[in-house]
Every structure is written in structure tokens, then in C-alpha cells.
Write an enzyme that holds these catalytic residues in place. Structure first.
Site, PDB file in Angstrom:
ATOM      1  N   LYS A   1       0.871  -1.179   0.000  1.00  0.00           N
ATOM      2  CA  LYS A   1       0.000   0.000   0.000  1.00  0.00           C
ATOM      3  C   LYS A   1       0.907   1.227   0.000  1.00  0.00           C
ATOM      4  O   LYS A   1       1.922   1.245   0.707  1.00  0.00           O
ATOM      5  CB  LYS A   1      -0.895  -0.027   1.240  1.00  0.00           C
ATOM      6  CG  LYS A   1      -1.933   1.090   1.294  1.00  0.00           C
ATOM      7  CD  LYS A   1      -2.833   0.957   2.518  1.00  0.00           C
ATOM      8  CE  LYS A   1      -3.935   2.001   2.550  1.00  0.00           C
ATOM      9  NZ  LYS A   1      -4.822   1.854   3.722  1.00  0.00           N
TER      10      LYS A   1
ATOM     11  N   SER B   1      -9.846   1.863   2.702  1.00  0.00           N
ATOM     12  CA  SER B   1      -8.957   2.700   1.910  1.00  0.00           C
ATOM     13  C   SER B   1      -7.902   1.910   1.141  1.00  0.00           C
ATOM     14  O   SER B   1      -7.307   2.434   0.202  1.00  0.00           O
ATOM     15  CB  SER B   1      -8.246   3.715   2.811  1.00  0.00           C
ATOM     16  OG  SER B   1      -7.372   3.055   3.708  1.00  0.00           O
TER      17      SER B   1
ATOM     18  N   SER C   1     -10.193  -0.601   6.746  1.00  0.00           N
ATOM     19  CA  SER C   1      -9.540  -0.419   5.446  1.00  0.00           C
ATOM     20  C   SER C   1      -8.823  -1.632   4.873  1.00  0.00           C
ATOM     21  O   SER C   1      -8.345  -1.578   3.737  1.00  0.00           O
ATOM     22  CB  SER C   1      -8.552   0.750   5.509  1.00  0.00           C
ATOM     23  OG  SER C   1      -9.246   1.965   5.551  1.00  0.00           O
TER      24      SER C   1
END
Lengths: 498, 95
Positions: free
Chosen positions: A76, A151, A175
Site C-alpha cells: 500500500k 482505503s 480499510s
């Protein structure tokens, strides 16, 4: 090969049926082909990936391979990577090349995993749909008109589309679990403190926790094994010292090998079903998949028991005080002085701050900074921040009470399957409410896992959430793994991965 | 509660975020939506509840006071918007 498990990839690498370089090339080609439509990656570095793959091949040849050596990986884009962009999905950090590696990044590098690139995300991890990215939304591989969740939407979509076998994520309010559910893969957020936050761009520090995406619980266990562990550079990383005899458990445990219990039978496992998670808010198609999954768990020898989390409905309001409060403080570092965006034209120093921040942050990030600034401002602290912290205690205590009657808690991850891109962007509150089942876990600091358990209305994945007591990651992974031994939801893939 | 435009501007000021007049009203409406969600907290009696600031009962680890970082000023300044002679440049603060 693109649908092979980590264990199968490991065996193929060790038997020299495929080299790490070939494996990296295979996935890099998929990224090249699919990323223009899915937008799961912000940065891809083929040259670096192939160099690392060659090193991994040499290590395998020397007989020094670990479980992750030569396995392609994506991070990420909020894990700092030395020499590669770390944008956090923001214009503020669009040009930011970190001078150091996050702890997780150096650990996985040392394990010989091959980093292919960095994945798209909601700006500063604030969002539930990945639409708040400066680099554009991510498409759900199961239906390109829908969101992948957020997210960590880029990581989830990348694994679902078989652009990479495993990826890291972070989970502050859901997330990891929510995008895993919406993309039909498995994701785990461990106990707060299990994965070092060093080098992870901070959103809400008392909630942020790194974790793993994979296609199965076993793959997640193998990746998470490479991520957890004490880091002296993160004061909340455990195992830590015994500190206090009151209240919450003291984080002094080592999680051990997270694969150790994968095959343990579920006979006698008590699965708690909180009445609050099965109320009218859940869509019918989600409910049907969840109920069917619980039936499978019962057939595996588990028993389901009713539990209650009476304060669960307060998790969202409490979270939207605590997280923005911490964010407003954390994001004050972005001032256009030492790194990140600086406005092109400005007057005095104060004007430089204001313009750089106004230009660098997107609308949702600004809203959360404003909410946080307000609730921490003079005269409002007790009514908002302190009240939210008290509710946080009540929510955490609810879980502890529930765990006297059950071993794990099960429920939905998200009230609905993935919604359409653009559907909820006009009203932030509607977006917030989609995290109703995930947020309480972060407030309490507990581990949570999402695994695929069916398809809503035929085509969109549904995830089942398992919540465990502190440090019970091995049990959560065991529970999901046994489910995956008798079901095939986790091996289903979108058509582009055929 | 409902925020006024004046309050929105004041919060933006505290947060060092430039807020053009054209954005202030739309921001106000969205913030009020968020606060109406947050206000649900006020219905709960929490007297006697100990605030929980963190999910761990943990005191800070202590360590030996020794140098653990090397001097990497050049690396850190390479990513800065503006530097000169090892210093970060900002607009003049003191006349």
C-alpha cells in the site's frame, strides 16, 4: 500460475519449475495489461523488481530461501520505501521519495519478497471506496463500474485481479477488511501493535494497524508472519514490557508462527453472533451469504451463540471524533517546508502554510482535519474528544464481555456489496455509515479478518468478518482456513484472471 | 449544534488551511452533516467511565541513551522544496 497459492508458488520455486524472475515477469505483464483499467497501482518499478527477483533466485539456489523468498508483493502506498515514491494517494506527497524504508518494508525485503510496486489508496487512508485518491479511483475487478472498497482498495483489487499474489494494507476503521470483502479476497488486520507503524504514514495513530491481503487465510498467515514482531522504533509495537494490571490485556505476547494452528479442527469452537450485527441495516443478499457461511461453520463442528455488543452503534460517532482528532495533529506536519507539496506562489510564512496545505490535501482530508481541529479546540474537548474516549472504553468492554461466552465473533464486514463508483461521493456521512461493522474492532484494538463467503445478487463478492480477542490471530486464521478447506469462494476469481 | 460560516473560517484558520469564500458554505454544510452524526454520542451517560486513549495498557519502553542515527542531512534535504547551505528556506519571519 497466477491462481496458485503461496505454498504452491513456494514449491514451484524450490523445485526450479519457475524462477523468481519469471514469476515477477508474469505478474508485471499482468499489471501492464490490467492497470490501465483497474488503476490498482500508483507506482510500478519493473527494473527494481527484476533485480530483486534475480537476488531471490540466487538465494534459492544457495538453499537459503524462506517462505516468502522470490514471491511477488505489493505495498500500500503509505509504507515508506527508500528510493521509490510513497504518495499516500495525495497530491501533498505526489513527489515524495522516502529516505528510509518502513519496518514492514525492510522486514519483507529481508525475507526476499519481490516488491513489484505501490498500490492506490484513499488519500491518507481516509475513505471507504478508494475514490478519494489524487491518482483516481480504483475499479473493482468483479465489476469495473464499482468501487473496490477502501482505503486499501488498490491492494485488494490487485490481489483480486491476480496482478500480485499478496499485498500489504492498513486498517484504521476497516480499510483492510472492507476492500477484502468487496474484492472477494482474504484480509487480516492484526491486534493493534502486532505490526510496526514505523515508516507507515500516520492517519490516526491509536487506530492505524498494518496487515495482510491474500487469496486465502493461509496466504495471509504466511505474509503476516513476515510482517509482525517487535520493533524498537515503534513504542506501541509488542511484545512489550508488562506495564499495568488494570483493564486491557498487556501486550507482552509473541504471536508465534501464525500457521501453527491452521489445520486445527473447529469442533467445539464457540462463534458469537452479536445481535447488533444482524439488524435491519444489512442487505438481504449479504445476509443470505452470511447465514449460509454460518451453517458451514456449524457443519464443521462449531457452535453459534448469541452475544451482545450494546454500544456498537456508537462506534461510528466515536470514531469520527477520535480519528479526525488524531489526524488533525498528525497531518500538521505537512507544511511545505521539509518535504511534500509547496505552493508555487505565496506571501509570508503563514500564507505558505495555508496555500500549500489547501492545494496539497483533497476535500475529504480537509474535512477530517477541520473536524479534528474543532473537537480539540478550547471549550469543546470534554464534549467531544473525552466523551468519545469514554465510549471507546464501553465498546472495548463490550467485546471483553462477549469473549467470556465465545471464542470468535462472526458477522458481516459491510452492510452491502460494492457500490457504484460515484454513488456515495456527494454525502460523506453515507460513506461513513458503510463502516458500521468494522470500526468498533479498531477502537478496541482487536484483530479482525474478512474472508469471502459468497456472492450477493450473483456477481459481487460478500465477506464474512471474524473478530478475535487480543493476540488470537492464529485462531482467526485457523477458523477461516478450515472454512476454506470445504468451500471454494476464495478460489473464485474475476473473469480477467481466468 | 450547527456551525456558522464564521466558525468554519475560524477552524480553517486554526488548521492553516486556506478557505476561499466559494468553498466555505459547501464545507459548512458537509461539516454540519458530520457533526449531526457525531452528536449521537451526547445521548449516552458516561459518568464514571474512564476515558480510553489507547488500545494498549502500556508504558513507554526505556532504552539506553546512545546515538542510534547517523547524519543523513543531505538525504533528508534532497526531498525538501527549498534548501540552501544545509538550511530549509522559508519566507522571512523576522524583519
Amino acid at each position: 500460475m497466477i491462481n496458485a497459492s503461496l505454498t504452491e508458488l513456494r514449491a514451484a520455486l524450490d523445485a526450479r519449475k519457475i524462477s523468481s524472475v519469471e514469476l515477477a515477469q508474469l505478474f508485471l505483464q499482468r499489471i501492464e495489461r490490467l492497470n490501465p483499467t483497474i488503476n490498482a497501482f500508483i507506482t510500478v518499478d519493473p527494473a527494481l523488481a527484476l533485480a530483486n527477483a534475480r537476488e531471490a533466485d540466487a538465494r534459492i539456489a544457495r538453499g537459503e530461501a524462506g517462505p516468502l523468498t522470490g514471491i511477488p508483493l505489493a505495498h500500500k502506498d503509505l509504507f515508506c520505501t527508500e528510493g521509490m515514491l510513497t504518495t499516500c494517494g495525495s497530491k501533498m506527497l505526489a513527489n515524495f521519495v522516502s529516505p528510509y524504508d518502513a519496518h514492514v518494508v525492510s522486514q519483507l525485503k529481508a525475507a526476499g519478497a519481490v516488491l513489484l510496486g505501490k498500490t492506490n489508496m484513499d488519500e491518507f487512508a481516509m475513505g471507504s471506496s478508494n475514490e478519494n485518491s489524487h491518482f483516481g479511483p480504483v475499479a473493482n475487478p468483479w465489476d469495473l463500474t464499482r468501487v473496490p472498497g477502501g482505503s486499501s482498495g488498490g491492494s485488494a483489487a490487485a490481489v483480486a485481479a491476480r496482478m500480485v499474489p499478496i499485498a500489504t494494507g492498513t486498517d484504521t476503521g476497516g480499510s483492510i477488511r472492507q476492500p477484502a470483502a468487496m474484492c472477494g479476497i482474504t484480509g487480516i488486520k492484526p491486534t493493534y501493535g502486532a505490526v510496526s507503524r514505523y515508516g507507515m504514514v500516520a492517519y490516526a495513530s491509536s487506530l492505524d494497524q498494518g496487515g495482510a491481503f491474500g487469496r486465502s487465510a493461509e496466504d495471509c498467515a504466511l505474509l503476516l508472519n513476515g510482517m509482525v514482531g517487535l520493533d524498537e522504533k515503534d513504542s506501541t509495537s509488542f511484545p512489550g514490557p508488562s506495564a499495568d494490571e488494570s483493564g486491557l490485556p498487556v501486550p507482552s505476547k509473541d504471536l508465534g508462527d501464525l500457521c501453527r494452528d491452521l489445520n486445527k479442527p473447529l469442533t467445539g469452537l464457540r462463534i458469537g453472533l452479536p445481535a447488533e450485527f444482524f439488524g435491519p441495516g444489512m442487505a438481504d443478499d449479504v445476509r443470505a451469504s452470511i447465514e449460509a457461511a454460518l451453517e458451514i461453520y456449524r457443519s464443521l463442528g462449531a457452535q453459534t451463540v448469541e452475544v451482545s455488543l450494546p454500544n456498537a452503534q456508537l462506534a461510528i460517532p466515536a470514531y469520527y471524533v477520535i480519528a479526525p482528532a488524531e489526524a488533525s495533529s498528525n497531518l500538521s506536519r505537512f507544511d511545505g517546508v521539509r518535504y511534500g507539496h509547496r505552493a508555487a506562489a505565496y506571501g509570508d510564512l503563514d500564507d505558505m502554510y495555508r496555500k500549500s496545505r489547501a492545494e496539497g490535501f483533497g476535500a475529504e482530508v480537509k474535512r477530517r482535519i477541520l473536524v479534528g481541529t474543532y473537537v480539540l479546540s478550547h471549550g469543546y474537548y470534554d464534549a467531544y474528544y473525552l466523551q468519545a474516549q469514554k465510549l471507546r472504553r464501553l465498546i472495548a468492554e463490550d467485546f471483553q464481555r462477549a469473549f467470556t461466552a465465545c471464542d470468535v465473533i462472526a458477522g458481516p464486514v459491510s452492510p452491502t456489496t460494492a457500490w457504484g463508483i460515484g454513488e456515495k461521493t456527494a454525502d460523506p456521512v453515507q460513506m461513513y455509515l458503510s463502516d458500521i461493522y468494522t470500526i468498533a474492532v479498531n477502537l478496541a484494538g482487536l484483530p479482525g479478518l474478512s474472508h469471502p463467503c459468497g456472492f450477493g445478487n450473483g456477481t459481487l463478492p460478500v465477506g464474512l468478518q471474524l473478530i478475535g480477542d487480543y493476540f488470537s490471530e492464529a485462531r482467526l486464521l485457523n477458523t477461516a482456513h478450515r472454512f476454506q478447506q470445504v468451500t471454494d469462494w476464495h478460489v473464485r476469481h474475476p473473469s480477467m484472471a481466468a | 449544534m450547527s456551525l456558522t460560516l464564521e466558525q468554519v473560517r475560524r477552524i480553517a484558520d486554526l488548521a492553516r488551511l486556506e478557505m476561499p469564500d466559494a468553498e466555505a458554505e459547501a464545507t459548512r454544510v458537509k461539516l454540519n452533516g458530520i457533526f449531526s452524526l457525531i452528536e449521537q454520542m451526547q445521548a449516552v451517560d458516561t459518568s464514571g467511565v474512564e476515558p480510553m486513549s489507547h488500545p494498549q495498557e502500556l508504558s513507554q519502553r526505556l532504552r539506553e541513551d546512545r546515538v542510534s542515527e547517523s547524519d543523513r542531512r543531505d538525504d533528508y534535504q534532497r526531498i525538501a522544496p527549498q534548501t540552501e547551505s544545509g538550511l530549509y528556506l522559508v519566507p522571512k519571519v523576522i524583519e
